[in-house]
Design an enzyme around this catalytic site. Structure first.
Site, short mmCIF file in Angstrom:
data_model
loop_
_atom_site.label_atom_id
_atom_site.label_comp_id
_atom_site.label_asym_id
_atom_site.label_seq_id
_atom_site.Cartn_x
_atom_site.Cartn_y
_atom_site.Cartn_z
N GLU A 63 0.82 -1.22 0.00
CA GLU A 63 0.00 0.00 0.00
C GLU A 63 0.85 1.26 0.00
O GLU A 63 0.49 2.25 -0.64
CB GLU A 63 -0.88 0.04 1.26
CG GLU A 63 -2.09 -0.82 1.22
CD GLU A 63 -2.85 -0.77 2.54
OE1 GLU A 63 -2.88 0.28 3.19
OE2 GLU A 63 -3.43 -1.82 2.90
N ASP A 64 1.93 1.24 0.76
CA ASP A 64 2.64 2.48 1.07
C ASP A 64 3.93 2.71 0.30
O ASP A 64 4.49 3.81 0.37
CB ASP A 64 2.98 2.53 2.56
CG ASP A 64 1.74 2.58 3.44
OD1 ASP A 64 0.64 2.84 2.91
OD2 ASP A 64 1.88 2.37 4.65
#
Length: 178
Positions: A63-64
């Site tokens: 996600e990051d």
């Protein structure tokens, strides 16, 4: 080298490469410390599940960071990567409202394996107090979303679910959300 240690280094490198931190004021920390706490919680619940502990360390890299599942598969086994993918928010079409995105995420998590749900429960446990303390404007919405999420995370580990639910509800009471 131990797979858990490799996953810890991998998470540190991935989050560190983008300078990711969390917190504010005197409470700023490297983002990877959150991942390590989640892995520690997972280890307490399922100490012999090395794949789940590694996945907990890596739970936010897709996600990051620029890390892909293919990147992870070059270094970790398929089950570890599958667990990371189970707890990773899916990509959403442009224009979806937050409530719609969060519902899609809840539905996806309802299909997660018991180990995936344990990772997510440990993530919620670690995030809840932090968000109240360091993101007070966002915290009421976050807590309301987590109250709804808890129903989707039942069945993986009853004692852990009770502990996390109590923390979420305690924070909700502190904020006056319930």
């Amino acid at each position: 080298m131990d797979r858990v240690l490799i996953a810890s280094y991998w998470a540190e490198a991935a989050h560190g490469a983008i300078g990711q931190t969390r917190g504010s004021g005197d409470n700023v920390e490297k983002y990877v410390e959150h991942c390590r706490r989640v892995a520690h919680h997972v280890h307490r619940v399922i100490p012999k599940d090395t794949d789940a502990i590694c996945a907990a360390l890596l739970h936010d890299v897709l996600e990051d960071t620029k890390t892909t599942a293919a990147d992870l598969l070059q270094h970790f086994n398929e089950r570890t990567v599958d667990l990371v993918m189970e707890v990773t928010d899916p990509k959403h079409p442009e224009g979806l409202r937050r409530a719609e995105r969060v519902q899609i995420n809840r539905n996806k998590l309802s299909l997660a394996s018991p180990a995936g749900k344990i990772i997510k429960l440990c993530d919620v446990y670690d995030n809840t107090e932090f968000i109240r303390r360091d993101m007070p404007k966002f915290a009421p919405l976050y807590i309301q979303e987590k109250i709804l999420l808890m129903a989707f995370l039942r069945g993986a580990h009853d004692a852990l679910w009770e502990q996390v639910n109590e923390r979420v509800m305690s924070e909700a009471r502190i904020m006056g959300v319930v």
